[in-house]
Write a protein that holds these residues in place. Sequence first.
Motif, PDB file in Angstrom:
ATOM      1  N   ASN A 167      -5.119   1.337  -1.619  1.00  0.00           N
ATOM      2  CA  ASN A 167      -3.724   1.161  -1.210  1.00  0.00           C
ATOM      3  C   ASN A 167      -3.418   1.947   0.062  1.00  0.00           C
ATOM      4  OD1 ASN A 167      -1.730  -0.599  -2.207  1.00  0.00           O
ATOM      5  ND2 ASN A 167      -0.452   1.112  -2.871  1.00  0.00           N
ATOM      6  N   GLY A 168      -4.455   2.185   0.856  1.00  0.00           N
ATOM      7  CA  GLY A 168      -4.321   3.035   2.023  1.00  0.00           C
ATOM      8  C   GLY A 168      -3.553   2.431   3.177  1.00  0.00           C
ATOM      9  N   ALA A 169      -3.252   1.125   3.111  1.00  0.00           N
ATOM     10  CA  ALA A 169      -2.432   0.505   4.149  1.00  0.00           C
ATOM     11  C   ALA A 169      -0.960   0.445   3.758  1.00  0.00           C
ATOM     12  CB  ALA A 169      -2.931  -0.906   4.459  1.00  0.00           C
ATOM     13  N   HIS A 170      -0.627   0.831   2.532  1.00  0.00           N
ATOM     14  CA  HIS A 170       0.756   0.749   2.052  1.00  0.00           C
ATOM     15  C   HIS A 170       1.685   1.497   3.001  1.00  0.00           C
ATOM     16  CE1 HIS A 170       4.299   1.852  -0.399  1.00  0.00           C
ATOM     17  NE2 HIS A 170       4.073   0.675  -0.953  1.00  0.00           N
ATOM     18  N   PHE A 171       2.813   0.941   3.321  1.00  0.00           N
ATOM     19  CA  PHE A 171       3.502  -0.201   2.777  1.00  0.00           C
ATOM     20  C   PHE A 171       3.249  -1.477   3.568  1.00  0.00           C
ATOM     21  CE2 PHE A 171       6.166   2.434   5.426  1.00  0.00           C
ATOM     22  CZ  PHE A 171       6.679   1.569   6.372  1.00  0.00           C
ATOM     23  N   THR A 172       2.317  -1.403   4.539  1.00  0.00           N
ATOM     24  CA  THR A 172       1.933  -2.608   5.266  1.00  0.00           C
ATOM     25  C   THR A 172       1.024  -3.457   4.390  1.00  0.00           C
ATOM     26  OG1 THR A 172      -0.082  -1.756   6.334  1.00  0.00           O
ATOM     27  CG2 THR A 172       2.030  -1.223   7.380  1.00  0.00           C
ATOM     28  N   SER A 173       0.739  -4.664   4.830  1.00  0.00           N
ATOM     29  CA  SER A 173      -0.088  -5.565   4.036  1.00  0.00           C
ATOM     30  C   SER A 173      -1.565  -5.289   4.257  1.00  0.00           C
ATOM     31  CB  SER A 173       0.214  -7.024   4.387  1.00  0.00           C
ATOM     32  OG  SER A 173      -0.112  -7.280   5.746  1.00  0.00           O
ATOM     33  N   CYS A 174      -2.361  -5.677   3.274  1.00  0.00           N
ATOM     34  CA  CYS A 174      -3.819  -5.619   3.412  1.00  0.00           C
ATOM     35  C   CYS A 174      -4.381  -6.824   2.653  1.00  0.00           C
ATOM     36  CB  CYS A 174      -4.389  -4.315   2.864  1.00  0.00           C
ATOM     37  SG  CYS A 174      -6.150  -4.068   3.224  1.00  0.00           S
ATOM     38  N   GLY A 219       1.372  -4.646  13.998  1.00  0.00           N
ATOM     39  CA  GLY A 219       2.717  -4.617  13.429  1.00  0.00           C
ATOM     40  C   GLY A 219       2.699  -3.910  12.087  1.00  0.00           C
ATOM     41  N   SER A 220       3.127  -4.619  11.061  1.00  0.00           N
ATOM     42  CA  SER A 220       3.126  -4.064   9.704  1.00  0.00           C
ATOM     43  C   SER A 220       2.040  -4.708   8.857  1.00  0.00           C
ATOM     44  CB  SER A 220       4.504  -4.257   9.056  1.00  0.00           C
ATOM     45  OG  SER A 220       4.621  -3.445   7.905  1.00  0.00           O
ATOM     46  N   ARG A 221       0.852  -4.849   9.481  1.00  0.00           N
ATOM     47  CA  ARG A 221      -0.277  -5.474   8.802  1.00  0.00           C
ATOM     48  C   ARG A 221      -1.539  -4.625   8.947  1.00  0.00           C
ATOM     49  NH1 ARG A 221       0.497 -11.310  11.624  1.00  0.00           N
ATOM     50  NH2 ARG A 221       2.375 -10.469  12.578  1.00  0.00           N
ATOM     51  N   ARG A 222      -2.128  -4.289   7.867  1.00  0.00           N
ATOM     52  CA  ARG A 222      -3.386  -3.553   7.742  1.00  0.00           C
ATOM     53  C   ARG A 222      -3.447  -2.332   8.655  1.00  0.00           C
ATOM     54  NH1 ARG A 222      -7.795  -7.131   8.748  1.00  0.00           N
ATOM     55  NH2 ARG A 222      -8.618  -5.723  10.349  1.00  0.00           N
ATOM     56  N   LYS A 223      -2.418  -1.534   8.563  1.00  0.00           N
ATOM     57  CA  LYS A 223      -2.379  -0.274   9.289  1.00  0.00           C
ATOM     58  C   LYS A 223      -3.061   0.828   8.457  1.00  0.00           C
ATOM     59  CE  LYS A 223      -0.240  -1.019  13.211  1.00  0.00           C
ATOM     60  NZ  LYS A 223      -0.735  -0.544  14.507  1.00  0.00           N
ATOM     61  N   PRO A 224      -3.731   1.774   9.106  1.00  0.00           N
ATOM     62  CA  PRO A 224      -4.395   2.868   8.388  1.00  0.00           C
ATOM     63  C   PRO A 224      -3.383   3.939   7.977  1.00  0.00           C
ATOM     64  CG  PRO A 224      -4.754   3.125  10.731  1.00  0.00           C
ATOM     65  CD  PRO A 224      -4.003   1.815  10.559  1.00  0.00           C
ATOM     66  N   MET A 225      -2.452   3.561   7.107  1.00  0.00           N
ATOM     67  CA  MET A 225      -1.301   4.410   6.832  1.00  0.00           C
ATOM     68  C   MET A 225      -1.667   5.698   6.103  1.00  0.00           C
ATOM     69  SD  MET A 225       1.076   2.900   8.390  1.00  0.00           S
ATOM     70  CE  MET A 225       2.425   3.947   7.863  1.00  0.00           C
ATOM     71  N   ALA A 226      -2.696   5.682   5.255  1.00  0.00           N
ATOM     72  CA  ALA A 226      -3.097   6.927   4.589  1.00  0.00           C
ATOM     73  C   ALA A 226      -3.558   7.951   5.622  1.00  0.00           C
ATOM     74  CB  ALA A 226      -4.196   6.654   3.572  1.00  0.00           C
ATOM     75  N   ALA A 263     -10.054   6.748  17.231  1.00  0.00           N
ATOM     76  CA  ALA A 263      -9.376   5.567  16.687  1.00  0.00           C
ATOM     77  C   ALA A 263      -9.306   5.681  15.168  1.00  0.00           C
ATOM     78  CB  ALA A 263     -10.108   4.290  17.077  1.00  0.00           C
ATOM     79  N   LEU A 264      -8.210   5.164  14.616  1.00  0.00           N
ATOM     80  CA  LEU A 264      -8.024   5.067  13.172  1.00  0.00           C
ATOM     81  C   LEU A 264      -7.838   3.596  12.831  1.00  0.00           C
ATOM     82  CD1 LEU A 264      -5.336   7.892  12.670  1.00  0.00           C
ATOM     83  CD2 LEU A 264      -7.835   8.137  12.668  1.00  0.00           C
ATOM     84  N   VAL A 265      -8.641   3.071  11.901  1.00  0.00           N
ATOM     85  CA  VAL A 265      -8.501   1.674  11.488  1.00  0.00           C
ATOM     86  C   VAL A 265      -8.664   1.582   9.973  1.00  0.00           C
ATOM     87  CG1 VAL A 265      -9.406   0.840  13.700  1.00  0.00           C
ATOM     88  CG2 VAL A 265     -10.948   1.090  11.756  1.00  0.00           C
ATOM     89  N   HIS A 266      -8.184   0.469   9.414  1.00  0.00           N
ATOM     90  CA  HIS A 266      -8.284   0.250   7.968  1.00  0.00           C
ATOM     91  C   HIS A 266      -8.809  -1.150   7.702  1.00  0.00           C
ATOM     92  CE1 HIS A 266      -7.295   1.077   3.744  1.00  0.00           C
ATOM     93  NE2 HIS A 266      -6.873  -0.176   3.675  1.00  0.00           N
ATOM     94  N   VAL A 267      -9.766  -1.263   6.774  1.00  0.00           N
ATOM     95  CA  VAL A 267     -10.321  -2.559   6.384  1.00  0.00           C
ATOM     96  C   VAL A 267     -10.354  -2.661   4.862  1.00  0.00           C
ATOM     97  CG1 VAL A 267     -11.696  -2.866   8.479  1.00  0.00           C
ATOM     98  CG2 VAL A 267     -12.688  -1.675   6.506  1.00  0.00           C
ATOM     99  N   ASN A 268     -10.744  -3.836   4.387  1.00  0.00           N
ATOM    100  CA  ASN A 268     -10.775  -4.050   2.941  1.00  0.00           C
ATOM    101  C   ASN A 268     -11.942  -3.333   2.258  1.00  0.00           C
ATOM    102  OD1 ASN A 268      -9.731  -6.765   4.334  1.00  0.00           O
ATOM    103  ND2 ASN A 268      -8.613  -6.467   2.414  1.00  0.00           N
ATOM    104  N   ARG A 269     -13.130  -3.456   2.855  1.00  0.00           N
ATOM    105  CA  ARG A 269     -14.326  -2.873   2.242  1.00  0.00           C
ATOM    106  C   ARG A 269     -15.145  -2.147   3.316  1.00  0.00           C
ATOM    107  NH1 ARG A 269     -11.339  -4.436  -0.988  1.00  0.00           N
ATOM    108  NH2 ARG A 269     -11.664  -5.961  -2.664  1.00  0.00           N
ATOM    109  N   ALA A 270     -15.874  -1.127   2.905  1.00  0.00           N
ATOM    110  CA  ALA A 270     -16.766  -0.422   3.818  1.00  0.00           C
ATOM    111  C   ALA A 270     -17.912   0.175   3.010  1.00  0.00           C
ATOM    112  CB  ALA A 270     -16.029   0.672   4.582  1.00  0.00           C
ATOM    113  N   ASP A 271     -19.013   0.452   3.682  1.00  0.00           N
ATOM    114  CA  ASP A 271     -20.078   1.200   3.028  1.00  0.00           C
ATOM    115  C   ASP A 271     -20.109   2.618   3.580  1.00  0.00           C
ATOM    116  OD1 ASP A 271     -21.434   1.126   5.475  1.00  0.00           O
ATOM    117  OD2 ASP A 271     -22.833  -0.442   4.835  1.00  0.00           O
ATOM    118  N   ARG A 272     -20.956   3.440   3.013  1.00  0.00           N
ATOM    119  CA  ARG A 272     -20.992   4.854   3.382  1.00  0.00           C
ATOM    120  C   ARG A 272     -21.555   5.097   4.777  1.00  0.00           C
ATOM    121  NH1 ARG A 272     -20.167   8.223  -0.981  1.00  0.00           N
ATOM    122  NH2 ARG A 272     -19.930   7.097  -2.962  1.00  0.00           N
ATOM    123  N   LEU A 273     -22.158   4.076   5.357  1.00  0.00           N
ATOM    124  CA  LEU A 273     -22.764   4.216   6.676  1.00  0.00           C
ATOM    125  C   LEU A 273     -21.777   3.945   7.800  1.00  0.00           C
ATOM    126  CD1 LEU A 273     -26.138   2.363   5.980  1.00  0.00           C
ATOM    127  CD2 LEU A 273     -25.612   4.800   5.716  1.00  0.00           C
ATOM    128  N   GLY A 274     -20.637   3.293   7.461  1.00  0.00           N
ATOM    129  CA  GLY A 274     -19.638   3.003   8.479  1.00  0.00           C
ATOM    130  C   GLY A 274     -19.479   1.542   8.819  1.00  0.00           C
TER     131      GLY A 274
END
Length: 279
Positions: A226-233, A27-34, A159-170
């Motif tokens: 802020n890459g999920a804006h305007f959805t929540s993260c 829905g409007s939650r943690r979308k990879p909007m950037a 696939a495109l996904v968005h999370v709070n934290r990630a490392d350079r390895l994926g």
Amino acid sequence: MTDKTMTPEEAVSRLHSGMTLGIGGWGSRRKPMALVRALLRSEITDLTVVAYGGPDVGMLAAAGRIRKLVAPFATLDSIPLEPHFRAARQRGAFALTEVDEAMFMWGLHAAANRLPFLPVRAGLGSDVMRVNPGLKTVTSPYEDGETFVAMPALRLDAALVHVNRADRLGNGQYLGPDPYFDDLFCEAADHAYLSCERLVDSFADAVPQTLLVKRHSVTGVVETPNGAHFTSCAPDYGRDEPFQKLYATTPWPQFAERFLHGDEKTYRSAVQIWHEEQR
């Protein structure tokens, strides 16, 4: 180990018209909007989009980029029906395969496990079978002899996904209340692009259950604060409800002209200016 970091534009440059694209979040939650905004700045079109739909679906539909949508819904949560999705669908802009939420999940599971389908009870006794005449049923080969819906695999080109934290390895970590099946989207895809609020050097102190996305299923990592804006993260930030209302009530050409004409930095600046105008 490989450093998989890239910009939103570099990630989108690896996509192409006509592909099947899965978009994580709910829905409007943690979308990879950037990443969606970068996609909208490209010329990519004729997409089959697979998503628990939100403004990602609404924007791509309004921009005429979707050929077919596979989804259980398209909602902004606090606004029950995504208005730009509705307008595009009502004018027949794309084909729609609408399935039950559980059927959708098992379609991702089937793809992630490289199975052609998985048997599910969801959908039986409903209009899902009527509106999707291509769906088949299967009968259990065991003593129970039960009939199930054979939910086909939702295999994804990317696939495109968005999370709070990630490392350079994926490796990707979620810190909110729900994983939203982002790991399944990545595992169901040939290539997955993971955006995050912040890159970290290590997950040595992380709670293992929060390490949702594994590096073996990720092609690229994009740091997008802020890459999920305007959805929540959550817990980094909540949904920008005033801006979401603006999006939902503004004609698409007008919204796109003001907020989507430049890069991500330009977008953030335009949003900030709009909020200042409301004070």
